[in-house]
Design a protein around this motif. Structure first.
Motif, PDB file in Angstrom:
ATOM      1  N   ASN A 226       0.858  -1.090   0.103  1.00 44.20           N
ATOM      2  CA  ASN A 226      -0.039  -0.072  -0.041  1.00 44.20           C
ATOM      3  C   ASN A 226       0.841   1.372  -0.153  1.00 44.20           C
ATOM      4  N   ALA A 257      -4.865 -13.574 -10.495  1.00 44.88           N
ATOM      5  CA  ALA A 257      -6.110 -12.853 -10.345  1.00 44.88           C
ATOM      6  C   ALA A 257      -6.858 -13.444  -9.256  1.00 44.88           C
ATOM      7  N   LEU A 260      -5.469 -12.530  -5.881  1.00 44.69           N
ATOM      8  CA  LEU A 260      -5.551 -11.152  -5.691  1.00 44.69           C
ATOM      9  C   LEU A 260      -7.098 -10.777  -5.263  1.00 44.69           C
ATOM     10  N   ARG A 261      -7.952 -11.508  -5.946  1.00 47.42           N
ATOM     11  CA  ARG A 261      -9.352 -11.244  -5.148  1.00 47.42           C
ATOM     12  C   ARG A 261      -9.523 -11.677  -3.806  1.00 47.42           C
ATOM     13  N   ARG A 265      -8.805  -8.250   0.343  1.00 50.18           N
ATOM     14  CA  ARG A 265     -10.197  -8.466   0.900  1.00 50.18           C
ATOM     15  C   ARG A 265     -10.094  -8.960   2.342  1.00 50.18           C
ATOM     16  N   GLU A 271     -10.369  -3.737  -1.680  1.00 48.98           N
ATOM     17  CA  GLU A 271     -10.849  -4.788  -2.858  1.00 48.98           C
ATOM     18  C   GLU A 271      -9.231  -4.988  -3.313  1.00 48.98           C
ATOM     19  N   MET A 272      -8.551  -4.160  -3.668  1.00 51.18           N
ATOM     20  CA  MET A 272      -7.152  -4.241  -4.096  1.00 51.18           C
ATOM     21  C   MET A 272      -6.353  -3.637  -3.177  1.00 51.18           C
ATOM     22  N   SER A 273      -4.976  -4.073  -2.911  1.00 52.60           N
ATOM     23  CA  SER A 273      -3.973  -3.117  -2.364  1.00 52.60           C
ATOM     24  C   SER A 273      -3.498  -2.156  -3.419  1.00 52.60           C
ATOM     25  N   VAL A 274      -3.033  -1.037  -2.927  1.00 53.68           N
ATOM     26  CA  VAL A 274      -2.733   0.149  -3.722  1.00 53.68           C
ATOM     27  C   VAL A 274      -1.647  -0.562  -5.018  1.00 53.68           C
ATOM     28  N   TYR A 275      -0.657  -1.085  -4.581  1.00 51.03           N
ATOM     29  CA  TYR A 275       0.270  -1.427  -5.679  1.00 51.03           C
ATOM     30  C   TYR A 275       0.420  -2.980  -5.614  1.00 51.03           C
ATOM     31  N   THR A 276       0.190  -3.348  -6.889  1.00 49.66           N
ATOM     32  CA  THR A 276       0.460  -4.654  -7.223  1.00 49.66           C
ATOM     33  C   THR A 276       1.501  -5.027  -8.306  1.00 49.66           C
TER      34      THR A 276
END
Lengths: 472, 218
Positions: A226, A257, A260-261, A265, A271-276
């Motif tokens: 994040n 994916a 990540l989903r 959470r 829903e998503m961390s800031v940086y992937t």
């Protein structure tokens, strides 16, 4: 010795200290419930969430059943992209490999993104002992590095530290700044850490990050953050070292994916961390930035021995921290009581696997078996079942204290003879009832209970007596 | 035996010792590695048409990304200058060699090109794709859009062609492969940087940008 000396075998006394540590209890009170509510809200917004959990479990099971083939495919892709894979059987091997790479790059300073594998291997101490300065750049990790501590939570490493303690650490370690500066706002603390660390990003010769996933299809390592510190740590130095354990493999980008989903959470309720960030190899020849070398240190450290055993399912863990956020024991004693790198329910299962049941065997006892950890685990890991398996092994190895063994023996004798069990229950019931008290602040053999709360006096007959009398 | 061979042998022996071990493991793995969507795509990752755009804008707002919409690429420089004034920022911006940016008339704006430096008040990048499922921008590193601009800018401006918006991860990765991209990093960005490590209170602007602003073209 490098690495954190485990104190897991002292879980009992660690947790007694934790319970009377006012700062720790204040910090735990402050965070309690936050994670739970946020995860619940995020989960409720995705009707397919439980189906995605099943899919993730099945995908990871397939990977573990074919891990040798996936590791070979992954290694091939990393090499094709110009990167290097280093295989480390033990934490000691990983320390040697990392130090070698740092020495070859004449590193004086190493920047660290958040990596639990580095904690597991004790990389910081090892680098420092060899004259290389490790700088933690995740804000929470930076705070605990200043305080000389290890993380107490796998995604919120400084969750045990109160705001006044953070201010104290900054004033002590940022002594070059004006002593009369205003640090009364949370924002001013964060801004100070940001500006202190910004310059350090440009000084380091080597950047070390972890990996949330390794993708066999592409040879990419993936980090999820994040703060953006992991990306600065891996983009500015000449050398990027990824430290990952070998079960982090997923087959394809689509499989990433799926995880990540679940990950953000379950972890923070985002829903998503800031940086992937998906990284492969060193910078391309035309790139103006990025590292010139890319190394992956693949750590085993006991994991390959878990495959095919009753603890294999633990290797599905994606380190979201949901189990500890929902654990009544963790929420009461915090992470340090667990005495090593991984706390909470996942730590109670993993620690004895990685450092042995003699050292970590106390941790599986740190559970009420309420089952919330398994209920929220995005990877459907049966944590209570595995903790039970460890308890059995601890008992078989004669590591359980003799008083406990004796007590369990008496209980087992009675449990197999219903007449004896009922008689004992009736005697206990009557003798407690005869005193006329409604609660007890002291009871023989129950000091552990009555030290912290009263024991209620039984009302009416035993359960079995009431059942027979038709009260249903 | 090398550490590599020892570890692989141990993993392989454990795999083959399973009662249910498949005889055609290689074929199964090859099959599993064929790319393309196979599993569950949540409803949220399948929006189309106006709903896709609407959902994307909602998700951006939820993750603290602000947005300006412009009708054509000719308007980018103007919109950027206006946004800088609105935010009381200096009339200077750092960017890469993206042809879309070279084609702009930046007027009096102080434009410099190259990777990020220690102090970068405002940086500009172009996103390859975006994902409506989560309000996520997908950037690729390279000379056109140096990766450090994404993390060193105190305010980060990003341009996205609306036609590059995808519903979910699966259709994005499908088209990503079709474009034949092979960058050192693919950066998924969902809002400005943040941390809750101090007092468990979420604050924007950790080590990366304090603000993220998107210009959507078309």
């Amino acid at each position: 010795m490098s690495g954190h000396v485990p104190t897991s075998s002292a879980f009992k006394s660690n947790s007694q200290e934790a319970l009377v540590n006012r700062n720790l209890q204040a910090a735990l009170r402050g965070s309690r419930g936050n994670f739970i509510a946020k995860r619940a809200a995020a989960r409720a917004n995705v009707p397919e969430f439980d189906d995605i959990r099943d899919q993730a479990r099945d995908m990871k099971n397939h990977v573990l059943a074919n891990l040798d083939l996936y590791l070979e495919a992954y290694e091939k892709k990393v090499t094709e992209a110009g990167g290097h894979v280093h295989w480390a059987e033990t934490a000691e091997d990983a320390r040697r490999i990392v130090l070698d790479i740092c020495r070859k790059s004449n590193a004086k300073t190493v920047n660290k993104g958040k990596t639990m594998i580095s904690e597991e291997c004790g990389i910081n101490d090892h680098l420092a002992e060899n004259g290389i300065k490790p700088v933690e750049t995740d804000l929470g990790e930076y705070i605990i590095q200043l305080r000389g501590e290890i993380p107490s939570h796998i995604i919120a490493p400084a969750v045990h530290v109160t705001v006044p303690e953070i201010e104290e650490a900054f004033r002590k370690h940022h002594a070059h700044l004006p002593p009369d500066r205003d640090l009364s706002e949370l924002a001013s603390l964060q801004a100070e850490a940001r500006s202190e660390l910004r310059a350090k990003y440009f000084e380091a010769e080597v950047g070390i990050t972890g990996a949330n996933m390794l993708i066999a299809e592409t040879g990419q390592s993936v980090i999820v953050t994040n703060e953006g510190n992991g990306d600065l740590s891996q983009s500015l130095p000449k050398v990027h070292i990824v430290m990952a354990s070998l079960e982090k493999i997923v087959p394809t980008l689509e499989d990433s994916a799926t995880l990540l989903r679940l990950l953000a959470r379950s972890a923070t309720g985002q829903e998503m961390s800031v940086y992937t960030t998906f990284s492969s190899g060193p910078k391309r020849s035309e790139d103006p930035d990025g590292p010139e070398e890319y190394h992956v240190v693949l750590l085993d450290n006991g994991r390959s021995n878990m495959i095919g055993t009753e603890f294999e399912e633990m290797l599905r863990c994606i380190r979201c921290g949901a189990c500890m956020n929902h654990c009544p024991v963790y929420q009461s004693v915090g992470g340090h009581a667990y005495g090593w790198v991984y706390p909470g329910p996942m730590g109670a299962v993993l620690t004895p696997s990685l450092i042995g049941v003699e050292e970590g065997g106390q941790l599986p006892n740190a559970s009420t078996f309420c089952g919330r950890c398994e209920a929220v685990c995005p990877m459907r890991i049966p944590l209570p079942k595995m903790m039970r398996s460890w308890r059995e092994r601890e008992f078989e190895k004669n590591l359980t204290p003799s008083a406990t063994r004796y007590g369990l023996g008496v209980w087992a004798w009675a449990a197999q003879r219903p007449w004896a069990y009922r008689l004992a229950a009736r005697i206990a019931n009557r003798s407690l009832g005869i005193t006329g008290k409604s609660k007890f602040s002291k009871l023989p053999l129950a000091g552990g209970w009555t030290k912290f709360r009263d024991f209620p006096a039984p009302q009416g007959g035993t359960f079995m007596d009431q059942w027979k009398a038709g009260k249903r | 035996m090398s550490a590599r061979d020892t570890i692989l042998a141990r993993v392989r022996d454990a795999a083959l010792a399973r009662p249910e071990a498949a005889t055609n493991r290689e074929a199964q793995v090859a099959e599993r590695m064929t790319v393309g969507p196979k599993g569950i795509i949540p409803h949220q990752g399948q929006a189309t048409g106006p709903q896709k755009l609407r959902q994307f804008l909602e998700k951006l707002e939820a993750n603290d990304t602000t947005v300006t919409r412009v009708s054509s690429e000719d308007e980018i420089a103007h919109a950027v200058a206006r946004e800088l004034r609105k935010r009381n920022l200096p009339a200077a911006i750092r960017m890469g060699e993206d042809p879309m940016f070279h084609a702009q008339d930046w007027g009096s704006l102080d434009v410099s090109r190259g990777p990020g430096r220690l102090e970068e008040p405002v940086t500009l990048s172009r996103a390859q794709f975006a994902i409506a499922e989560t309000g996520t921008l997908v950037l690729t590193s390279g000379p056109d859009n140096p990766v450090t601009l994404t993390f060193l800018g105190e305010t980060h401006f990003v341009v996205l062609r609306t036609e590059d918006l995808r519903s979910g991860f699966e259709d994005m990765w499908g088209d990503f492969r079709k474009r034949g991209l092979d960058p050192r990093t693919v950066n998924m960005v969902s809002g400005p940087s943040r941390s809750a490590d101090i007092g468990q209170v979420l604050q924007l602007g950790a080590h990366g940008p304090v603000a993220l602003h998107l210009f959507m073209v078309g």
